[in-house]
Design a protein around this motif. Structure first.
Motif, PDB file in Angstrom:
ATOM      1  N   ARG A 163       0.763  -1.260   0.192  1.00 16.81           N
ATOM      2  CA  ARG A 163      -0.052   0.152   0.050  1.00 16.81           C
ATOM      3  C   ARG A 163       0.888   1.226  -0.098  1.00 16.81           C
ATOM      4  O   ARG A 163       0.470   2.192  -0.645  1.00 16.81           O
ATOM      5  CB  ARG A 163      -0.981   0.110   1.399  1.00 16.81           C
ATOM      6  CG  ARG A 163      -1.816   1.336   1.413  1.00 16.81           C
ATOM      7  CD  ARG A 163      -2.719   1.466   0.269  1.00 16.81           C
ATOM      8  NE  ARG A 163      -3.509   2.833   0.568  1.00 16.81           N
ATOM      9  CZ  ARG A 163      -4.304   3.279  -0.443  1.00 16.81           C
ATOM     10  NH1 ARG A 163      -4.397   2.542  -1.647  1.00 16.81           N
ATOM     11  NH2 ARG A 163      -4.825   4.412  -0.160  1.00 16.81           N
ATOM     12  N   LEU A 164       1.895   1.118   0.648  1.00 10.96           N
ATOM     13  CA  LEU A 164       2.835   2.332   0.942  1.00 10.96           C
ATOM     14  C   LEU A 164       3.545   2.594  -0.602  1.00 10.96           C
ATOM     15  O   LEU A 164       3.652   3.796  -1.249  1.00 10.96           O
ATOM     16  CB  LEU A 164       3.946   2.085   1.775  1.00 10.96           C
ATOM     17  CG  LEU A 164       5.145   3.218   1.559  1.00 10.96           C
ATOM     18  CD1 LEU A 164       4.721   4.563   2.142  1.00 10.96           C
ATOM     19  CD2 LEU A 164       6.256   2.700   2.724  1.00 10.96           C
ATOM     20  N   ALA A 165       3.714   1.516  -1.195  1.00 10.63           N
ATOM     21  CA  ALA A 165       4.341   1.423  -2.525  1.00 10.63           C
ATOM     22  C   ALA A 165       3.138   2.369  -3.458  1.00 10.63           C
ATOM     23  O   ALA A 165       3.681   3.246  -4.311  1.00 10.63           O
ATOM     24  CB  ALA A 165       5.023   0.354  -3.015  1.00 10.63           C
ATOM     25  N   GLU A 171       2.024   9.482  -5.913  1.00 12.82           N
ATOM     26  CA  GLU A 171       2.561  10.789  -5.617  1.00 12.82           C
ATOM     27  C   GLU A 171       3.629  11.213  -6.426  1.00 12.82           C
ATOM     28  O   GLU A 171       4.184  12.287  -6.251  1.00 12.82           O
ATOM     29  CB  GLU A 171       2.869  10.849  -4.176  1.00 12.82           C
ATOM     30  CG  GLU A 171       1.916  10.613  -3.152  1.00 12.82           C
ATOM     31  CD  GLU A 171       2.490  10.579  -1.716  1.00 12.82           C
ATOM     32  OE1 GLU A 171       3.910  10.500  -1.454  1.00 12.82           O
ATOM     33  OE2 GLU A 171       1.544  10.143  -0.546  1.00 12.82           O
ATOM     34  N   GLY A 172       4.027  10.102  -7.294  1.00  9.38           N
ATOM     35  CA  GLY A 172       5.105  10.619  -8.286  1.00  9.38           C
ATOM     36  C   GLY A 172       6.481  10.137  -7.531  1.00  9.38           C
ATOM     37  O   GLY A 172       7.381  10.480  -8.473  1.00  9.38           O
ATOM     38  N   ILE A 174       8.378   7.797  -7.553  1.00 13.14           N
ATOM     39  CA  ILE A 174       8.625   6.460  -8.313  1.00 13.14           C
ATOM     40  C   ILE A 174      10.043   5.637  -7.598  1.00 13.14           C
ATOM     41  O   ILE A 174       9.957   4.736  -7.232  1.00 13.14           O
ATOM     42  CB  ILE A 174       8.866   6.584  -9.686  1.00 13.14           C
ATOM     43  CG1 ILE A 174       7.540   7.230 -10.207  1.00 13.14           C
ATOM     44  CG2 ILE A 174       9.011   5.114 -10.264  1.00 13.14           C
ATOM     45  CD1 ILE A 174       6.167   6.700 -10.078  1.00 13.14           C
ATOM     46  N   GLN A 175      10.854   6.322  -7.620  1.00 14.77           N
ATOM     47  CA  GLN A 175      12.168   5.963  -7.039  1.00 14.77           C
ATOM     48  C   GLN A 175      12.171   5.321  -5.687  1.00 14.77           C
ATOM     49  O   GLN A 175      12.371   4.197  -5.393  1.00 14.77           O
ATOM     50  CB  GLN A 175      13.283   6.916  -7.126  1.00 14.77           C
ATOM     51  CG  GLN A 175      14.541   6.407  -6.666  1.00 14.77           C
ATOM     52  CD  GLN A 175      15.001   5.002  -7.547  1.00 14.77           C
ATOM     53  OE1 GLN A 175      14.831   5.025  -8.730  1.00 14.77           O
ATOM     54  NE2 GLN A 175      15.623   3.998  -7.002  1.00 14.77           N
ATOM     55  N   ARG A 176      11.213   6.075  -4.777  1.00 14.89           N
ATOM     56  CA  ARG A 176      11.078   5.507  -3.476  1.00 14.89           C
ATOM     57  C   ARG A 176      10.176   4.450  -3.551  1.00 14.89           C
ATOM     58  O   ARG A 176      10.443   3.535  -2.602  1.00 14.89           O
ATOM     59  CB  ARG A 176      10.322   6.751  -2.422  1.00 14.89           C
ATOM     60  CG  ARG A 176      10.226   6.185  -1.031  1.00 14.89           C
ATOM     61  CD  ARG A 176      11.139   5.839  -0.391  1.00 14.89           C
ATOM     62  NE  ARG A 176      10.691   5.475   1.038  1.00 14.89           N
ATOM     63  CZ  ARG A 176      11.311   4.515   1.520  1.00 14.89           C
ATOM     64  NH1 ARG A 176      12.161   3.603   1.138  1.00 14.89           N
ATOM     65  NH2 ARG A 176      10.820   3.947   2.969  1.00 14.89           N
ATOM     66  N   ALA A 177       9.201   4.370  -4.173  1.00 13.27           N
ATOM     67  CA  ALA A 177       8.299   3.242  -4.459  1.00 13.27           C
ATOM     68  C   ALA A 177       8.951   2.019  -4.977  1.00 13.27           C
ATOM     69  O   ALA A 177       8.898   0.875  -4.333  1.00 13.27           O
ATOM     70  CB  ALA A 177       7.104   3.642  -5.431  1.00 13.27           C
ATOM     71  N   VAL A 178       9.655   2.253  -5.633  1.00 13.91           N
ATOM     72  CA  VAL A 178      10.552   1.175  -6.149  1.00 13.91           C
ATOM     73  C   VAL A 178      11.599   0.480  -5.300  1.00 13.91           C
ATOM     74  O   VAL A 178      11.563  -0.745  -5.296  1.00 13.91           O
ATOM     75  CB  VAL A 178      11.552   1.669  -7.484  1.00 13.91           C
ATOM     76  CG1 VAL A 178      12.442   0.485  -7.762  1.00 13.91           C
ATOM     77  CG2 VAL A 178      10.741   1.609  -8.766  1.00 13.91           C
ATOM     78  N   GLU A 179      12.113   1.407  -4.295  1.00 15.85           N
ATOM     79  CA  GLU A 179      13.001   0.874  -3.283  1.00 15.85           C
ATOM     80  C   GLU A 179      12.233  -0.090  -2.563  1.00 15.85           C
ATOM     81  O   GLU A 179      12.737  -0.921  -1.621  1.00 15.85           O
ATOM     82  CB  GLU A 179      13.654   1.967  -2.410  1.00 15.85           C
ATOM     83  CG  GLU A 179      14.620   2.796  -3.240  1.00 15.85           C
ATOM     84  CD  GLU A 179      15.112   4.032  -2.695  1.00 15.85           C
ATOM     85  OE1 GLU A 179      14.624   4.406  -1.490  1.00 15.85           O
ATOM     86  OE2 GLU A 179      15.952   4.953  -3.071  1.00 15.85           O
ATOM     87  N   GLY A 205       8.831   1.879 -16.531  1.00 16.89           N
ATOM     88  CA  GLY A 205       8.368   3.333 -16.723  1.00 16.89           C
ATOM     89  C   GLY A 205       9.714   4.002 -16.489  1.00 16.89           C
ATOM     90  O   GLY A 205       9.897   5.071 -17.007  1.00 16.89           O
ATOM     91  N   GLN A 206      10.706   3.509 -15.608  1.00 19.53           N
ATOM     92  CA  GLN A 206      11.931   4.138 -15.429  1.00 19.53           C
ATOM     93  C   GLN A 206      12.811   3.802 -16.555  1.00 19.53           C
ATOM     94  O   GLN A 206      14.219   4.306 -16.368  1.00 19.53           O
ATOM     95  CB  GLN A 206      12.713   3.747 -14.047  1.00 19.53           C
ATOM     96  CG  GLN A 206      11.794   4.471 -12.917  1.00 19.53           C
ATOM     97  CD  GLN A 206      12.552   4.304 -11.630  1.00 19.53           C
ATOM     98  OE1 GLN A 206      12.959   3.124 -11.416  1.00 19.53           O
ATOM     99  NE2 GLN A 206      12.635   5.416 -10.889  1.00 19.53           N
ATOM    100  N   GLY A 207      12.731   2.831 -17.351  1.00 19.01           N
ATOM    101  CA  GLY A 207      13.806   2.378 -18.333  1.00 19.01           C
ATOM    102  C   GLY A 207      14.634   1.273 -17.847  1.00 19.01           C
ATOM    103  O   GLY A 207      15.777   1.229 -18.636  1.00 19.01           O
ATOM    104  N   ARG A 208      14.525   0.796 -16.684  1.00 15.49           N
ATOM    105  CA  ARG A 208      15.208  -0.091 -16.262  1.00 15.49           C
ATOM    106  C   ARG A 208      14.988  -1.340 -16.706  1.00 15.49           C
ATOM    107  O   ARG A 208      14.295  -2.670 -15.957  1.00 15.49           O
ATOM    108  CB  ARG A 208      15.000  -0.111 -14.642  1.00 15.49           C
ATOM    109  CG  ARG A 208      15.604   0.970 -13.905  1.00 15.49           C
ATOM    110  CD  ARG A 208      15.450   1.042 -12.544  1.00 15.49           C
ATOM    111  NE  ARG A 208      15.874   2.128 -11.820  1.00 15.49           N
ATOM    112  CZ  ARG A 208      17.121   2.444 -11.281  1.00 15.49           C
ATOM    113  NH1 ARG A 208      17.873   1.765 -11.646  1.00 15.49           N
ATOM    114  NH2 ARG A 208      17.422   3.555 -10.991  1.00 15.49           N
TER     115      ARG A 208
END
Length: 458
Positions: A163-165, A171-172, A174-179, A205-208
């Motif tokens: 849910r946090l992710a 909220e945009g 994305i990097q924190r959500a990925v972590e 979406g991040q191109g990873r």
């Protein structure tokens, strides 16, 4: 007892009482009043003590409880709030406030007190109730902040981390959500799908692409779900460069070889013709039987790419194999299904008769397309019905009825029935046709025949 002794005894009692009164503080007297059920006197005593400013925190809690029992809920709540100011980690007091605010429908008070209780007792249950309150009342920013705070303490369940992710991604951040999802991926059992699919989407979406593909290959190996493998591959192929997309597609196809043709067709319809073509190369695959579903699947997938050579080159390969007559007929039928009968009827060199007769209904259709009704009737009459499916038998019967008179169709069915070659699935149609024409069926035929041979009139 003498007067002197009586006076001494009275003096001793007065001294004992005086000593008790001197030693007994206000809290002890209040406790005694409460113990004796003298709540109204206890309240007066506490109020007097509050007025002096000498009341201890525990006295505030006692008064709050007394006021609540007397129906003074607002006054009780205010007093308990005062108590919590001095004892902010008292779980019982905080739990009391949560119940009080919930009973009075005070949303702000309820959420604030639940937040304090969860901070003191960061258990999954308390955190879950807090974030549920935030979510129910649309306070998503506060929900996200609370979850992130508890995540740093390592207090969240896997569902709460997911849910946090979701909130972070919304909220945009994305990097924190990925972590968060990367850490969660390591905690989940093999069956978990939803948070991993979210991580997959965010990585794309991040191109990873390399990381997304590597994680997906590990997940797909555990999941063993062909439809999910196809779905992830399509999502990936829509964004990723061809080399990475081909790698994931090949992994998916290797995990689910029976779904390889479906995956190729789906990718072609998505517009990814090069990747679909890469999957179709090498067909028929090693160990794959040339059955109707496999041949139909290949032709449909190749047609979806819009590259005719994929179809005709494989057809030429099959036609060069004398032992694959049935596969040739099945392939020709699949081509006709995609491009119409003309694609086969006008084929040069034409398909040999022994190939077409492997699929008698299809051969009859070709003959009719060429205007050769007599040939079509002959093919149908010589067909081996025992090898046909129920659907093919229904088509065969439709053609027999279409190409013959009712009497002629009945004669064909009757001939098969007398030779015990009429499939069970056609018995009902045979009897219905005979009844419509007023002709006997089954044993009645044998009786009628015997009477005729004996010269006995009907």
């Amino acid at each position: 007892m003498s007067t002197a002794r009586l006076l001494v005894a009275v003096a001793l009692v007065i001294s004992a009482v005086a000593a008790y009164l001197l030693q007994s503080g206000p809290e002890e007297r209040i406790a005694m009043l409460v113990r004796d059920g003298r709540n109204a006197e206890a309240v007066i005593e506490i109020e007097r003590l509050l007025a002096t400013g000498a009341a201890r925190p525990r006295v505030l809690m006692t008064l709050a409880i007394l006021q609540d029992s007397a129906g003074e809920r607002t006054r009780a709540t205010d007093l308990m709030e005062l108590y919590v100011l001095s004892r902010p980690r008292d779980r019982d007091a905080l739990a009391w406030l949560v119940q009080a605010y919930e009973a009075s429908d005070d949303v702000d008070g309820l959420i604030e007190s639940q937040a304090k209780l969860a901070a003191v007792d960061p258990s999954p249950a308390q955190i879950g109730r807090l974030v549920a309150l935030y979510r129910y009342h649309g306070r998503f920013a506060e929900e996200s902040a609370a979850l992130e705070r508890f995540a740093e303490q390592g207090a969240l369940t896997t569902d709460q981390l997911e849910r946090l992710a979701q909130l972070l991604a919304a909220e945009g951040r994305i990097q924190r959500a990925v972590e968060v999802l990367r850490g969660l991926d390591e905690r989940l059992d093999d069956a978990a799908e939803r948070p991993r699919r979210l991580l997959f989407e965010l990585l794309i979406g991040q191109g990873r692409f390399e990381e997304a593909a590597e994680r997906a290959k590990r997940w797909l190996t555990a999941w063993r779900k062909p439809w999910l493998a196809a779905q992830l591959t399509q999502r990936f192929a829509a964004r990723a460069p061809l080399p990475e997309a081909r790698d994931l597609a090949m992994t998916s196809a290797a995990l689910h070889p029976d779904a390889k043709l479906y995956l190729a067709k789906s990718l072609a319809e998505q517009g990814n013709r090069r990747l679909a073509t890469a999957l179709l190369l090498g067909w028929p695959y090693e160990g794959m039987p040339l059955t109707k579903p496999n041949i139909d699947g290949y032709v449909a997938a190749a047609a979806a790419t819009g590259i005719p050579t994929l179809i005709w080159s494989r057809f030429s390969m099959l036609r060069s194999r004398p032992g694959e007559k049935e596969a040739q007929a099945l392939y020709a039928e699949a081509i006709a299904a995609e491009y119409g009968l003309s694609a086969i009827a006008m084929l040069q060199p034409a398909l040999p008769d022994d190939v077409l007769r492997k699929r008698p209904v299809f051969a009859a259709r070709i003959a009719l397309h060429r205007g050769q009704q007599l040939r079509a009737r002959q093919i149908l009459a010589e067909a081996k019905l025992e090898a046909m499916t129920a659907a093919e038998l229904a088509q065969w019967l439709d053609f027999v009825l279409q190409l013959n008179t009712a009497q002629g169709a009945l004669a064909t069915l009757q001939n098969l029935e007398q030779r015990m070659q009429l499939p069970e699935g056609l018995h009902a149609a045979y009897r219905a046709l005979a009844a419509r024409l007023g002709r006997p069926t089954g044993p009645a035929i044998a009786i009628a025949t015997s009477r005729h041979l004996a010269g006995i009139s009907r």
